[in-house]
Design an enzyme around this catalytic site. Sequence first.
Site, PDB file in Angstrom:
ATOM      1  N   LEU A   7      36.433  41.428  33.183  1.00 12.15           N
ATOM      2  CA  LEU A   7      35.316  41.107  32.303  1.00 12.15           C
ATOM      3  C   LEU A   7      35.068  39.604  32.243  1.00 12.15           C
ATOM      4  O   LEU A   7      35.969  38.823  31.919  1.00 12.15           O
ATOM      5  CB  LEU A   7      35.597  41.641  30.900  1.00 12.15           C
ATOM      6  CG  LEU A   7      34.508  41.390  29.845  1.00 12.15           C
ATOM      7  CD1 LEU A   7      33.238  42.139  30.205  1.00 12.15           C
ATOM      8  CD2 LEU A   7      35.005  41.792  28.455  1.00 12.15           C
ATOM      9  N   ASP A   8      33.824  39.205  32.575  1.00 13.16           N
ATOM     10  CA  ASP A   8      33.361  37.814  32.459  1.00 13.16           C
ATOM     11  C   ASP A   8      34.274  36.828  33.191  1.00 13.16           C
ATOM     12  O   ASP A   8      34.452  35.684  32.754  1.00 13.16           O
ATOM     13  CB  ASP A   8      33.252  37.407  30.977  1.00 13.16           C
ATOM     14  CG  ASP A   8      32.216  38.232  30.225  1.00 13.16           C
ATOM     15  OD1 ASP A   8      31.242  38.664  30.862  1.00 13.16           O
ATOM     16  OD2 ASP A   8      32.396  38.448  29.015  1.00 13.16           O
ATOM     17  N   ALA A   9      34.843  37.254  34.309  1.00 12.79           N
ATOM     18  CA  ALA A   9      35.795  36.408  35.023  1.00 12.79           C
ATOM     19  C   ALA A   9      35.416  36.180  36.477  1.00 12.79           C
ATOM     20  O   ALA A   9      36.201  35.616  37.230  1.00 12.79           O
ATOM     21  CB  ALA A   9      37.195  37.014  34.944  1.00 12.79           C
TER      22      ALA A   9
ATOM     23  N   GLY B 165      33.584  38.135  26.332  1.00 11.72           N
ATOM     24  CA  GLY B 165      33.351  39.389  25.634  1.00 11.72           C
ATOM     25  C   GLY B 165      32.216  39.329  24.632  1.00 11.72           C
ATOM     26  O   GLY B 165      31.294  38.515  24.754  1.00 11.72           O
TER      27      GLY B 165
END
Length: 303
Positions: free
Chosen positions: A246-248, A220
């Site tokens: 998110l960001d995964a 994040g």
Amino acid sequence: MSLVPAGDERNRKHNLRLLIACPDRRGLISAVSSFISMHDGNILSADQHVSPAEDGVEGDAESRFFMRIEIEGAGFGVGREEFPGSFAPLARRHGMDWRVSYTDAPKRMAILVSRHGHCLLELLWRWEAGDLAAEIPLVVSNHPDLRERVEAHGIPFYYLPVTKETREEQELEMLRLLEEHAVDLVVLARYMQVLGADVVEAYRNRLINIHHSFLPAFVGADPYRRAHERGVKIIGATAHYVTEDLDAGPIVHQDVAHVTHRDAVEDLVRLGSEVERRTLARAVRWHLEDRVIVAGNRTVVFE
């Protein structure tokens, strides 16, 4: 991708890149090599990897086989239009997921950016130097700041400001532009917006983001400040494919820099920007050169 008659291809200078993923079994390398040999093909390079069942992707109960093979185009007896039909029986027999690309048809890459220009400018510099084999038909930004830097390279710049009220409308316009320019790969070069599900789905496994931390740490916003508060001794950057989470998404490449107690947040940002630039550029090059196979939430990268 333009298609030309097979007869015209046999003496044209180009190579084929074939990527394969399937259940592991005996004879796979021999089967693929025999297919190429049968059609007068010359193998320039070949890499393979087996993921054991105990390391299986998302609970796979069997080992998985991955392969990247590059074939000399000149003299190869299967044309572009013919290749899918010729290779399909072998692929079906072994349960292969596969794709083929041609080095004389470079991918068309769009870049998304906000205000931070370091990753964008690194990509443009490497592109002009010939290190990134791609066409760049457009750059899209939610801020106008980098317009002159982009247009100096002869690349069209599209300013699509995003607010809570305009987000859906602007994403539809972005998708229209990407489709109009026949984009194959979208690169988020510090594009500080979360993309909607429609964009992610349209470019699944073709949407690369750079996140300014060593994921899964500090997901994040504002990761450098949080890293400083935590007192870390390394900071990193992660280039990954974008998913709905998110960001995964599957990680393509990561790199780090060492820091000390003497470094302030501003120092981490400065050091981190260098790591971000080289991490993203390397991941993009690997994608453009067809060196990445996505396997669940992991990747196999033939560097």
